[in-house]
Motif scaffolding. Structure first.
Motif, mmCIF file in Angstrom:
data_model
loop_
_atom_site.group_PDB
_atom_site.id
_atom_site.type_symbol
_atom_site.label_atom_id
_atom_site.label_comp_id
_atom_site.label_asym_id
_atom_site.label_seq_id
_atom_site.Cartn_x
_atom_site.Cartn_y
_atom_site.Cartn_z
ATOM 1 N N LEU A 182 -9.870 38.826 31.568
ATOM 2 C CA LEU A 182 -10.805 39.298 30.556
ATOM 3 C C LEU A 182 -11.564 40.477 31.160
ATOM 4 O O LEU A 182 -11.764 40.534 32.385
ATOM 5 C CB LEU A 182 -11.774 38.188 30.141
ATOM 6 N N PRO A 183 -12.005 41.420 30.341
ATOM 7 C CA PRO A 183 -12.661 42.630 30.869
ATOM 8 C C PRO A 183 -14.103 42.363 31.295
ATOM 9 O O PRO A 183 -15.061 42.902 30.717
ATOM 10 C CB PRO A 183 -12.573 43.604 29.693
ATOM 11 N N VAL A 184 -14.263 41.538 32.310
ATOM 12 C CA VAL A 184 -15.603 41.109 32.718
ATOM 13 C C VAL A 184 -16.435 42.273 33.247
ATOM 14 O O VAL A 184 -17.671 42.253 33.142
ATOM 15 C CB VAL A 184 -15.519 39.982 33.769
ATOM 16 N N GLU A 185 -15.780 43.291 33.827
ATOM 17 C CA GLU A 185 -16.539 44.419 34.373
ATOM 18 C C GLU A 185 -17.247 45.174 33.249
ATOM 19 O O GLU A 185 -18.454 45.452 33.348
ATOM 20 C CB GLU A 185 -15.610 45.342 35.150
ATOM 21 N N ARG A 186 -16.523 45.507 32.201
ATOM 22 C CA ARG A 186 -17.131 46.260 31.108
ATOM 23 C C ARG A 186 -18.151 45.406 30.354
ATOM 24 O O ARG A 186 -19.247 45.876 30.017
ATOM 25 C CB ARG A 186 -16.051 46.751 30.151
ATOM 26 N N LEU A 213 -15.121 40.920 43.044
ATOM 27 C CA LEU A 213 -16.449 41.339 42.573
ATOM 28 C C LEU A 213 -16.651 42.845 42.607
ATOM 29 O O LEU A 213 -17.730 43.330 42.274
ATOM 30 C CB LEU A 213 -17.541 40.648 43.383
ATOM 31 N N GLU A 214 -15.632 43.578 42.971
ATOM 32 C CA GLU A 214 -15.743 45.031 43.005
ATOM 33 C C GLU A 214 -15.920 45.576 41.587
ATOM 34 O O GLU A 214 -15.137 45.298 40.694
ATOM 35 C CB GLU A 214 -14.502 45.641 43.647
ATOM 36 N N GLY A 215 -16.982 46.344 41.387
ATOM 37 C CA GLY A 215 -17.246 46.925 40.075
ATOM 38 C C GLY A 215 -17.754 45.941 39.046
ATOM 39 O O GLY A 215 -17.843 46.279 37.861
ATOM 40 N N LEU A 216 -18.107 44.744 39.463
ATOM 41 C CA LEU A 216 -18.554 43.704 38.539
ATOM 42 C C LEU A 216 -20.063 43.510 38.639
ATOM 43 O O LEU A 216 -20.593 43.261 39.722
ATOM 44 C CB LEU A 216 -17.827 42.390 38.850
ATOM 45 N N VAL A 217 -20.736 43.610 37.501
ATOM 46 C CA VAL A 217 -22.166 43.332 37.418
ATOM 47 C C VAL A 217 -22.328 42.000 36.699
ATOM 48 O O VAL A 217 -21.933 41.847 35.542
ATOM 49 C CB VAL A 217 -22.909 44.435 36.636
#
Length: 410
Positions: A182-186, A213-217
């Motif tokens: 799933l597009p969790v980063e966006r 976790l890279e790029g993940l908020v």
């Protein structure tokens, strides 16, 4: 898979001494092991390390337990290196579901507020969200994400459920039943902009994704090391970087309760922590023997091969079945659609799993989504193309007979 698509069988991985990779595990050679993704499989080197640690613990428990917090802190640092996060952001928990429970317990009461999940969510984590919603006097709202949804469609499906009444979103990074991302980063970036809490269930991510976790908020992320990482069970990571981390406490209060995050998680009574302590041995074994990049590439090629071979064997006289489109596929995992009449619900899929172990000698994952049953393939380095050839030749005909019996009502 179409008739013109041919997937070449990858060359099986070997140990340094030329033996097949499976020789590094204690798996029963009389069974087919095609479901690494559910419970993992611990290599012998990590089993031996855990046994050594248990023996050390039992030789002098009064020495062992006071020293345990420092040893776990050092282990956290090693695990953090594999996940490419800071050790100060990572706590050890028994599994991803326990980590989710820690997060649910930490959230302040938000009367009347709602929680958003998806229809791909892991059942136990969703149940925890439902319990939390009842405490809040709110409700759980389910975003319907089509199986074949691409990143944009999945993003829209989730965000359409997020309004002013939404206080928490719970998303799978890699879905369990449907083997997709799933597009969790966006989504995470947008939720942060709106001030909505995000819990990411990354149960399958360690090992499959090089830097999950890279790029993940997000406010919190949980991931299992016992799945693709091959660590002893009872080993998972809870990563928190924002203000929520100061409110996260282990499920067991112990003498480190007053310590800051994540140190308060390093002491939880007389819990047997030999699994987490042996986890780096498993992670290092894969890296040292093949390298994780090579392992991931092999697992992906093998899962692709397996889906093709088994999918074609299910086709019968009607011709090849279409490959299952999951929109955002992940390395090492594939879905094969089951014949009509099998595995259409979670209960039916679980019953099929149990029947396959007894009658077929095969450990396989059967799942369901939107009323359709699937065989979920999850390959690891010890699997070979021959495993999938054997399943196609010996198991598929029996499964097709089960399906005919089910459709006939017998």
């Amino acid at each position: 898979m179409s008739e013109t698509e041919v997937v070449t069988a990858p060359r099986p991985l070997l140990l340094g001494d030329g033996r097949p990779a499976v020789a590094a595990w204690s798996l029963d050679p009389g069974m087919l092991h095609l479901n690494h993704g559910s419970f993992g499989a611990v290599p012998l080197v990590a089993q031996h390390r855990q046994n050594e640690l248990r023996a050390e613990m039992e030789r002098a428990p009064v020495v062992w337990f006071p020293q345990l917090p420092d040893r776990l802190a050092a282990t956290r640092a090693e695990i953090a290196g594999h996940l490419r996060v800071e050790a100060a952001d990572l706590a050890l928990v028994p599994n991803a579901s326990a980590g989710a429970s820690v997060v649910y317990a930490a959230l302040a009461a938000r009367p009347g507020q709602d929680i958003v999940v998806t229809d791909h969510g892991y059942g136990a984590v969703t149940m925890g969200a439902e319990r939390l919603a009842r405490r809040w006097g709110g409700r759980v709202r389910t975003a319907r994400v089509p199986l074949a949804a691409d990143a944009e469609q999945a993003y829209r499906a989730v965000m359409d459920e997020v309004d002013d009444r939404c206080a928490l979103v719970v998303l799978d990074q890699i879905t369990s039943a449907t083997a997709r991302r799933l597009p969790v980063e966006r989504i995470g970036a947008e939720l942060a902009r709106r001030g909505v809490t995000l819990l990411v269930d990354g149960a399958h991510a360690p090992g499959i994704l090089p830097a999950p976790l890279e790029g993940l908020v997000c406010d919190a992320w949980v991931g299992n090391l016992h799945k693709w990482g091959c660590a002893p069970r009872g080993t998972a990571a809870l990563v928190a970087r924002g203000p929520l981390r100061e409110h996260l406490h282990p499920l067991i209060d112990s003498w480190s309760a007053a310590e800051p995050f994540p140190h308060r998680f390093d002491q939880q009574g007389t819990v047997d922590a030999t699994g987490p302590l042996a986890a780096p041995t498993a992670l290092d074994f894969v890296e040292r023997t093949w390298g994780w990049e090579t392992a991931r590439r092999y697992m992906d090629e093998l899962a692709d091969y397996g889906a093709g071979v088994i999918g074609d064997s299910f086709a019968g006289p009607a011709g090849p079945v279409e490959r299952v489109d999951v929109g955002m596929p992940v390395p090492g995992m594939r879905l094969v659609r089951l014949p009509e009449g099998l595995g259409a619900t979670r209960v039916a899929a679980d019953a099929l799993r149990d029947r396959a172990t007894v009658e077929l000698g095969a450990e396989a994952a059967f799942t369901s989504f939107d009323g359709i049953g699937y065989l979920r393939l999850s390959a690891h380095v010890y699997n070979t193309p021959a495993d999938y050839d054997r399943f196609a030749e010996t198991c598929v005909p029996v499964i097709e007979d089960w399906a005919r019996q089910a459709r006939a009502g017998g």
